[in-house]
Every structure is written in structure tokens, then in C-alpha cells.
Design a protein around this motif. Structure first.
Motif, PDB file in Angstrom:
ATOM      1  N   GLN A   7       0.836  -1.201   0.000  1.00 49.22           N
ATOM      2  CA  GLN A   7       0.000   0.000   0.000  1.00 49.22           C
ATOM      3  C   GLN A   7       0.875   1.257   0.000  1.00 49.22           C
ATOM      4  OE1 GLN A   7      -2.387   0.486   3.470  1.00 49.22           O
ATOM      5  NE2 GLN A   7      -3.618   2.118   2.583  1.00 49.22           N
ATOM      6  N   SER A  62       2.752   1.498  -3.502  1.00 47.75           N
ATOM      7  CA  SER A  62       1.990   1.405  -4.754  1.00 47.75           C
ATOM      8  C   SER A  62       2.052   2.740  -5.482  1.00 47.75           C
ATOM      9  CB  SER A  62       0.529   1.048  -4.459  1.00 47.75           C
ATOM     10  OG  SER A  62      -0.217   1.067  -5.647  1.00 47.75           O
ATOM     11  N   ARG A 110       0.062   3.399  -7.992  1.00 47.44           N
ATOM     12  CA  ARG A 110      -1.216   3.575  -8.656  1.00 47.44           C
ATOM     13  C   ARG A 110      -2.212   4.217  -7.691  1.00 47.44           C
ATOM     14  NH1 ARG A 110      -3.311  -1.302 -12.165  1.00 47.44           N
ATOM     15  NH2 ARG A 110      -4.718   0.401 -12.634  1.00 47.44           N
ATOM     16  N   LEU A 150      -5.048   4.487  -5.367  1.00 45.51           N
ATOM     17  CA  LEU A 150      -5.806   3.556  -4.531  1.00 45.51           C
ATOM     18  C   LEU A 150      -7.122   4.153  -4.074  1.00 45.51           C
ATOM     19  CD1 LEU A 150      -3.021   1.932  -2.316  1.00 45.51           C
ATOM     20  CD2 LEU A 150      -4.343   0.853  -4.111  1.00 45.51           C
ATOM     21  N   TYR A 155     -10.561   4.212  -4.027  1.00 47.70           N
ATOM     22  CA  TYR A 155     -11.756   3.445  -4.389  1.00 47.70           C
ATOM     23  C   TYR A 155     -12.970   3.890  -3.590  1.00 47.70           C
ATOM     24  CZ  TYR A 155      -8.695   0.206  -6.871  1.00 47.70           C
ATOM     25  OH  TYR A 155      -7.794  -0.344  -7.749  1.00 47.70           O
ATOM     26  N   LEU A 170     -11.126  -8.398 -12.264  1.00 44.18           N
ATOM     27  CA  LEU A 170      -9.800  -8.239 -11.670  1.00 44.18           C
ATOM     28  C   LEU A 170      -8.716  -8.286 -12.732  1.00 44.18           C
ATOM     29  CD1 LEU A 170     -10.091 -10.536  -8.511  1.00 44.18           C
ATOM     30  CD2 LEU A 170     -10.561  -8.092  -8.692  1.00 44.18           C
ATOM     31  N   GLN A 199      -9.436  -1.897  -2.085  1.00 38.15           N
ATOM     32  CA  GLN A 199      -8.045  -1.525  -1.809  1.00 38.15           C
ATOM     33  C   GLN A 199      -7.211  -2.744  -1.453  1.00 38.15           C
ATOM     34  OE1 GLN A 199      -8.522   1.366   1.260  1.00 38.15           O
ATOM     35  NE2 GLN A 199      -9.178   2.998  -0.133  1.00 38.15           N
ATOM     36  N   HIS A 257      -6.396  -4.610  -4.508  1.00 37.03           N
ATOM     37  CA  HIS A 257      -5.354  -3.874  -5.239  1.00 37.03           C
ATOM     38  C   HIS A 257      -3.982  -4.139  -4.631  1.00 37.03           C
ATOM     39  CE1 HIS A 257      -3.971  -0.466  -7.772  1.00 37.03           C
ATOM     40  NE2 HIS A 257      -3.081  -0.339  -6.810  1.00 37.03           N
ATOM     41  N   ARG A 258      -3.911  -4.155  -3.312  1.00 41.46           N
ATOM     42  CA  ARG A 258      -2.620  -4.405  -2.655  1.00 41.46           C
ATOM     43  C   ARG A 258      -2.139  -5.829  -2.891  1.00 41.46           C
ATOM     44  NH1 ARG A 258      -5.176  -2.206   2.760  1.00 41.46           N
ATOM     45  NH2 ARG A 258      -5.696  -0.106   2.037  1.00 41.46           N
ATOM     46  N   TYR A 311      -4.269  -7.327  -7.592  1.00 40.82           N
ATOM     47  CA  TYR A 311      -5.394  -7.553  -8.514  1.00 40.82           C
ATOM     48  C   TYR A 311      -6.302  -6.323  -8.490  1.00 40.82           C
ATOM     49  CZ  TYR A 311      -3.609 -12.180  -7.426  1.00 40.82           C
ATOM     50  OH  TYR A 311      -2.775 -13.242  -7.216  1.00 40.82           O
ATOM     51  N   SER A 312      -6.045  -5.384  -9.388  1.00 42.25           N
ATOM     52  CA  SER A 312      -6.833  -4.147  -9.408  1.00 42.25           C
ATOM     53  C   SER A 312      -8.272  -4.458  -9.811  1.00 42.25           C
ATOM     54  CB  SER A 312      -6.226  -3.151 -10.392  1.00 42.25           C
ATOM     55  OG  SER A 312      -4.896  -2.848 -10.013  1.00 42.25           O
ATOM     56  N   HIS A 334     -12.323  -3.730 -10.884  1.00 40.71           N
ATOM     57  CA  HIS A 334     -13.185  -2.825 -11.653  1.00 40.71           C
ATOM     58  C   HIS A 334     -14.602  -3.372 -11.623  1.00 40.71           C
ATOM     59  CE1 HIS A 334      -9.516  -1.022 -13.307  1.00 40.71           C
ATOM     60  NE2 HIS A 334      -9.090  -2.261 -13.490  1.00 40.71           N
TER      61      HIS A 334
END
Length: 822
Positions: free
Chosen positions: A65, A68, A70, A72, A74, A101, A151, A154-155, A158-159, A161
Motif C-alpha cells: 500500500q 503502490s 497507482r 488507490l 476506491y 480483476l 483496496q 489492489h494491494r 489484482y486491481s 473494476h
């Protein structure tokens, strides 16, 4: 010893470069020499930590986290509008969502994600579908929020959507499920009915007790009843609605035929005599449903192909909330939650979510989705920006001026969808023929029954039922709209956006094609080749032209700005566009006008003899002159040049060969337009120069009254002419308003797209006519066979869907707008 040392080093390196969990090689992106253990993916890493029951897991998540790179953020997933759209409520303590994902590669990834409940309190379950990279998560909203779950995913690497299952897709899935269930029930009934029929046929040769005979006949009646009034009920429902509304429908003769056969079988069962037909009816319903399902599948495939405009806006927006003491907090919200007046932060590289007014910031915006021009347009506070455009360089704060559904991009998409869904005259003609056809089939069935009734009542009913089933007006009703829809989809893949199928019909009538010059015949990449006049005027020209969307304005801003270093402190006021002439404004009380030479006459400008002579020299060289006037006096002039498109000559020759007349409508100087016309082989009588948008509109209107008239243009000043023509074509680089006014938008450089459109239209109409011939021929032959008794209801049930599938296949094989078409 040395060899042993080398061997040991190699073995250590091999272990160091292999995944500690699965043993596979570690890719470069996951290679970290400083780590004691390395993994091939985040899934193996997490799986290893879970299996080892290592406290390092939470530390690893926290470290990811912190490091990252990117976004985060969300928190938009916690918004009510997002929950309404994507989250399913199973109970007060249980919510469910399906997320797409990134980065799922193997079973270890699945293992890691499905263990989410073990290291995140509140998550009840997480089930992964590896084939489509989605996860279905159930959680307790009182314990953990959806944004925290996102989140955490994502950590883990696996982002997530949201899976955007729109309403139409959901309806399609439900309809598909319903049809498959009906098909399964009908198939089971048909199988059992045939087994009973085999037993009855066996009894004819080997003998059967009367009670067994009646048992099988009544059982067959029950099976046929389930099939006919269960899955087969859709034929009766459709026929009943058609009769209530007094419209002809292809299910009317089908329903009549099925009821006739069922009624005869029911009467024979009760009376204990004759044929019962229940096996034929059950198989018939099954075959008809197979045909309908194949048609439904083809429809869904065609609808999927017509998806012309995809998601061109971001998934969420950043809304600025003003709190006490002037502090500002940015809140991430879904697009549906944007309200008029909201202030939104748009960072560099972000898509602008909604039409709005820039409140602060200075940047460049890529407006290619609306204008076709990828060159960044400079914007400052007070300028308007549109949804779908991209902020290129610096952050902006915009104020929403409308809802997302009412943005300019949404309106253009609605125009396209409305055009696709509209019924063209040829489609209406096909529907009308289908309506008359049903009436004719019912009449012929009555005549068939009367003709055969003299020999046998059973034969009369059998042959009449065959005719009612085999005749297929659906082929006429389906083939034409499918052919048009598929042609539109293929044209769209070649960057030719056809709003309505009317275009294909209109292009069959030869007439006149009128071409705008600047940006249509020419490349629109205008350059300033000479500037003569006061150098002090260059900053003023830059200031007044930078807010104008036109190729000439772009050229002036780009080329003149490089000729002089300056910083403009005075602000241009009361800037007004003069369509077809130029632009004017006020600065320090002086009136500034920049535009074509027609401004001299329109504004009664005075010009020195030297500048006037130089303008005439521009014309003789094929250059276009631009005048810059201050308080009614021309102080400077520019010469601009625009090259003719390389394919213009070829395209115009192809249009002439196809029987079209070609002309030019331009506001440019006469000598320049005539020079372009002569180079392209267009006669002087078909070239009009120095005309205003109003004069251009008048020419188009007069031409449209006499013949099919096509107007091809790209600018705002062409929009009225595009709308007034029999058919308007907006070309690559055109403004959004020209796209809205046109019937066709060609988003590809050059003019050859016009000839591709015409060739494709010709092939599409030819395919439609061929389908008419195939469908009518089939029905005439099939009706003759049915009336003569040469086919039975089972053969009719097989032939009926085959007729529809044949014309649909022809529609898909339409050679128009193939990828290899030039």
C-alpha cells in the motif's frame, strides 16, 4: 573444489530465480535480488504466506500500500449511486458484488483471492471465475466497506473494476435462459412422444391390448398438451396479440396449424379412432423452438456487432467539497452522482467526465473524439470543455453544466442509436409484404383444406397444417433489417459511421456530390507561408484566434507564434465569430478583425495598394490570403497554403465513373478554388467560390429539389448545408456540430471513404434484393409442395427455420464493408 563452488553458485542462483511457492521461473517484473524469497506472481506470494501462517502477510500488504504507484482511491465504490448500480443486497447483513480483476494468471491467484475472508474481517466469501477473471464477493457492510475490499485486492496485486452489466445485457441473458428452458422441456416432450409413437407403431404389427392402446394414446395426449401449452404457448400468445391488434404476424398460421393438428388428435383420442398426430406436434414444437432460438442467437450476435460507441468517459469523477476555513476535500464519486454545479478536479491525463466550465487552471485538451483533430486545444478559465475529451498537460477544476446523460457525447451517441433503430423505407416495405403474406397463406390453407376434404378430412387437415407451418414470412421481416444492421456495424469498423439505413437506399440514385474545399478536398493542415505587415499585430492575432475552432485559426496560432516572442497582457473582449468570413474583437478600445478577403467588402475595410497587389500575387500562386484589420484599415496580410489530399483525384474520378456529378463549394478566393478544381478535373461551372454559408445552403437546397444531393463538409459553417442535403457526409477532422447534422461521419483521412461508402451501399442493397428473391422463391415452392401433399408437417417444421437461417446467412455473407475493401 572450484567446480563444486561453481556448481553451488549455479544451484543457488537457480533457486533464487524460481518461485518459492510453485517453482516456476520468476519474471523480470517480480525479480528482487534483495529478497530471500521470490515469487512468479502476487498470487503465489500471498498463497505462500497464507499456507505458512506467517505474520509477514499483513506487513506485506501494508508495504504494498505504501509503495503502490497507482491510485488507490476506491471511495467512489461506497457512494449510494455506485451501490444502486452494482451491489446486490442479499440480506441486511449481507451484500454481493461481481468485480473484474486485473492480473489473474493461475490457480494460486485464485487461491489467494478466495482466502480473502481469512485476512479481512467482514468478508464472508469470495469466489473467482478464472475464465473471465471475475470475483463474486459477499461481505457484511457493517464490518467492512466495499472500498476497503477493493483496496485490499489492489494491494494483493489484482486491481478491481466494476462489471458493467447494463440493463439490455441482463434482459438478453434472462431471455436466453428462458428460451433454453423451453427448448429443454420441448425436447423432453418430443423424445417421450416419439418413444410412445414407436410403441404404438410396434403394436400395429405385433398386436396390442385395447387398454394398452388407449393408455399410450392418452399418455401421448398428455405429453403433447404439456409441450403445446407449455413451451409452445409463445406461438399462441403472439398470435393472440396479433389478432387483438388486428395485425398480421407469422405466428398466426403456425398457431392455427398446431391447433388444427392437436384438435384432430384430441378428437380421435376421445373417440378411439384414427391418427393422433401428438408425436408430430411435439417434435414440431421442438423444431420450431430450435429455429426461433437460432434466430434469437443471430439477433444477439448482430446487436453485439452494432456496438458503435463504447465507454468514452471515466468510471468515476473527483468532486471537490468545500469545508470550513476554506479547506477543500476531493471526494471520488461515480459519474451518475454528478449534479449540475458540482466542481470537479480533472488531473492531467484524465478524461473529462461531463460537459463543464473551467473554473481554474490552464491546460490543453485533446478533442479528437468530437472534432477528429488530435492536436491539443489550449484552454483557460472561462472556457467550456466537453465529456470524453482528455486533459493533456495540467490539472483543471471544472464546474458541471449538465448531467452525464445530457452531455454532448451522450447526445451524439443517442443520435447514432436512434438512426440505427429507425426503420428505413425498405424495411417498412418488407414488413408490409410480410403482413400481406400472412393473409395469403391463411387463404391458401383454407383452399387446401377444402380441396383435400373431398378425399379425406384427415388429409385435408394434415396438408393445410403443413402449409401453415412451412410458409415463412419471417424470412422477409428479418433479413432486411439484419442486412442493414450488419452493414452499419462493418462500416463502423472501417470508421464510417452510418446513422440510418436510409443512406444505403439514397445512394442508389445518382445525382451531385458537393465538396467543401478546406479540410475536405484539402488536408486541412494549413500553414502560414508568408506574413506581411506590422510585427506588433502578431500577439493580437494569436490572442483572438486561439479560441477559434477552425483549421485556419489553428495554423495562425501555431505558425505566427513562432515568429515573435511576446507576452500579451491586454485581454481581447467581445470576440465574435463571423461564419464564412473570420473573427473580430475589441482590445484597448480598438476593433480587430482577422479573416478572409471577403471581410474587406463586408466591413468596408480600406487597404493600401501595396498590400492589395501582394494579395493578388497570392491568388496567382494558388495561395489563400488572410487580412488583419485595425479600426477598419488592413494593417497586415498572410498567405496560407493547404495541400490537396493525395487521394482526392482518385476519389473524384471514381465518383464520376459511378455516375455522380462533382462540384466544389468554398468561401475561398475564386482563383484559388478554380486552380484546385482544374487540378481535380472539375469543370468551372461546378466550382463556386467566395460564397457565404447562407449561399452554400441555398445552392444545396436548390440542388436537392432537382436530384439526389450529397454534401461533404467538415466545419461548423457546413452544418446547415449538411442537414439540408439529401444526405450529408461529415469527414475526418470535422467539428461535432457537423457530425450531428450529417447522416454519415467518415472518421478516416481522405476522400476514398466516400467511395467505400457508395460501394458498400450498392452491395448492401443488392444483398437485400437477393434475399427478397430467395425468400419469395422458397415460399412459392414450399407452398406448392404443401398444397400438393408432397411434404408432411415434420418436413415443414424443418424447412421453416432453414428458410430464415438461409437469408440470415446471406445477410452475414454480405460482401459490403469487408476489412479488405479499399
Amino acid at each position: 573444489m572450484l567446480s563444486e563452488s561453481i556448481s553451488t553458485d549455479l544451484e543457488q542462483k537457480k533457486q533464487h530465480c524460481s518461485c518459492a511457492h510453485c517453482g516456476l521461473p520468476v519474471p523480470a517484473s517480480m525479480y528482487h535480488p534483495e529478497n530471500t524469497r521470490m515469487f512468479c506472481c502476487h498470487g503465489c506470494e500471498t498463497a505462500y504466506l497464507i499456507l505458512q501462517d506467517d505474520d509477514e502477510l499483513r506487513n506485506t500488504l501494508q508495504e504494498r500500500q505504501q509503495h503502490s504507484n497507482r491510485d488507490l482511491d476506491y471511495t467512489s465504490m461506497d457512494h449510494d449511486a455506485f451501490k444502486t448500480r452494482y451491489v446486490r443486497s442479499l440480506s441486511p447483513e449481507r451484500r454481493q458484488i461481481r468485480l473484474l480483476l486485473e492480473g489473474i494468471y493461475c490457480s494460486s491467484c485464485v487461491f489467494a483471492i478466495e482466502k480473502l475472508s481469512q485476512y479481512l474481517d467482514g468478508v464472508i466469501s469470495s469466489r473467482v471465475n478464472l475464465t473471465n477473471s471475475t470475483v463474486t464477493i459477499e461481505w457484511d457492510p457493517e464490518i467492512v466497506s466495499l472500498s476497503v475490499i477493493a483496496q485490499t485486492l489492489h494491494r494483493l496485486g489484482y486491481s478491481p473494476h466494476p462489471v458493467d452489466d447494463d440493463r439490455f445485457a441482463e434482459i438478453g441473458r434472462k431471455e436466453n435462459r428462458k428460451r433454453l428452458i423451453n427448448l429443454a422441456v420441448a425436447g423432453a416432450c418430443a423424445g417421450n412422444a416419439m418413444m410412445i409413437a414407436f410403441a404404438l407403431y410396434s403394436g400395429v404389427f405385433s398386436g396390442m391390448a385395447t387398454e394398452h392402446l388407449h393408455l399410450f394414446r392418452w399418455t401421448s395426449l398428455i405429453v403433447a398438451t404439456v409441450s403445446l401449452f407449455g413451451p409452445g404457448s409463445l406461438f399462441f400468445q403472439s398470435a393472440w396479440r396479433a389478432m387483438q391488434t388486428r395485425t398480421s404476424h407469422m405466428d398466426v398460421p403456425v398457431a392455427v396449424g398446431l391447433l388444427a393438428g392437436y384438435g384432430l388428435g384430441l378428437a380421435n383420442t376421445v373417440l378411439g379412432r384414427g391418427e393422433i398426430y401428438f408425436d408430430s406436434i411435439s417434435v414440431l414444437v421442438f423444431l420450431l423452438l430450435i429455429g426461433r432460438y437460432l434466430q434469437f442467437w443471430q439477433q444477439r450476435k448482430a446487436v453485439h456487432q452494432i456496438s458503435l460507441l463504447k465507454a468514452l468517459t471515466p468510471q468515476y469523477a473527483r468532486r471537490i467539497n468545500k469545508e470550513n476555513l476554506g479547506q477543500q476535500i476531493t471526494e471520488s464519486i461515480p459519474l451518475d452522482a454528478i449534479e449540475i454545479g458540482d466542481e470537479l478536479e480533472v488531473r492531467a491525463g484524465d478524461l473529462i467526465p461531463v460537459d463543464g466550465l473551467i473554473r481554474s487552471g490552464k491546460s490543453s485538451v485533446d478533442c479528437s473524439i468530437l472534432t477528429g483533430e488530435s492536436i491539443g486545444v489550449p484552454v483557460i478559465a472561462g472556457d467550456h470543455v466537453s465529456a470524453g475529451t482528455m486533459n493533456i498537460s495540467s490539472p483543471l477544476v471544472i464546474q458541471a453544466e449538465c448531467l452525464v446523460a445530457h452531455s454532448r457525447l451522450s447526445e451524439i451517441a443517442s443520435l447514432v442509436e436512434a438512426g440505427i433503430q429507425s426503420k428505413t423505407p425498405i424495411v417498412q416495405f418488407a414488413n408490409a409484404i410480410g403482413g400481406y403474406f400472412v393473409s395469403i397463406v391463411l387463404l391458401l390453407a383454407g383452399l387446401t383444406f377444402l380441396g383435400w376434404a373431398a378425399f379425406s378430412l384427415e388429409l385435408a387437415i394434415n396438408h393445410a397444417m403443413t402449409l401453415l407451418i412451412v410458409a415463412c414470412p419471417c424470412a422477409l421481416g428479418l433479413a432486411t433489417p439484419f442486412t442493414i444492421a450488419i452493414a452499419q456495424a462493418r462500416a463502423a469498423r472501417q470508421q464510417i459511421l452510418v446513422k440510418s439505413g436510409d443512406v444505403f437506399e439514397q445512394l442508389q440514385n445518382r445525382g451531385t456530390v458537393w465538396l467543401d474545399k478546406t479540410g475536405t478536398i484539402t488536408e486541412g493542415k494549413i500553414s502560414v507561408v508568408e506574413y506581411q505587415g506590422e510585427a506588433e499585430l502578431i500577439p493580437i492575432i494569436f490572442a483572438i484566434e486561439k479560441n477559434v475552432v477552425h483549421p485556419i485559426a489553428t495554423a495562425l496560432v501555431r505558425d505566427l507564434a513562432s515568429k515573435k516572442e511576446f507576452s500579451l497582457t491586454d485581454r481581447i473582449e467581445d470576440v465574435n465569430s463571423l461564419p464564412g468570413y473570420g473573427v473580430c474583437g475589441q482590445i484597448n478600445g480598438a476593433t480587430i478583425a482577422v479573416g478572409s478577403e471577403k471581410l474587406i467588402e463586408k466591413m468596408t475595410l480600406s487597404i493600401s495598394e501595396d498590400l492589395n497587389v501582394r494579395l493578388n500575387q497570392f491568388h496567382q500562386s494558388g495561395l489563400t490570403g488572410i487580412v488583419i484589420a485595425v479600426d477598419g484599415t488592413v494593417k497586415a496580410i498572410c498567405a496560407i497554403s493547404d495541400q490537396i489530399r493525395p487521394d482526392a483525384s482518385i476519389a473524384i474520378e471514381q465518383l464520376k465513373s459511378a455516375g455522380w456529378k462533382v462540384g466544389i463549394l468554398s468561401g475561398d478566393h475564386t482563383e484559388v478554388v478554380n486552380l484546385v478544381g482544374s487540378q481535380l478535373g472539375i469543370p468551372a461551372g461546378m466550382t463556386f467560390s467566395q460564397i457565404s454559408p447562407e449561399q452554400k445552403l441555398e445552392i444545396i437546397q436548390n440542388s436537392s429539389r432537382q436530384e439526389t444531393t450529397i454534401m461533404v463538409g467538415d466545419g461548423v459553417n457546413d452544418s446547415a448545408s449538411l442537414a439540408a442535403a439529401s444526405m450529408g457526409i461529415a469527414v475526418h477532422g470535422g467539428a461535432a456540430v457537423s457530425l450531428q447534422a450529417a447522416d454519415v461521419y467518415i472518421n478516416r483521412p481522405g476522400l476514398l471513404g466516400i467511395t467505400v461508402l457508395m460501394q458498400g451501399a450498392k452491395k448492401t442493397v443488392r444483398t437485400i434484393r437477393f434475399n427478397f428473391a430467395v425468400s419469395l422463391s422458397y415460399n412459392i415452392i414450399a407452398a406448392g409442395l404443401a398444397m400438393s401433399g408432397m411434404i408432411n408437417p415434420i418436413i415443414a417444421a424443418i424447412l421453416m427455420p432453414l428458410s430464415s437461417l438461409s437469408v440470415l446467412t446471406i445477410a452475414f455473407l454480405n460482401p459490403a464493408f469487408r476489412e479488405n475493401q479499399s
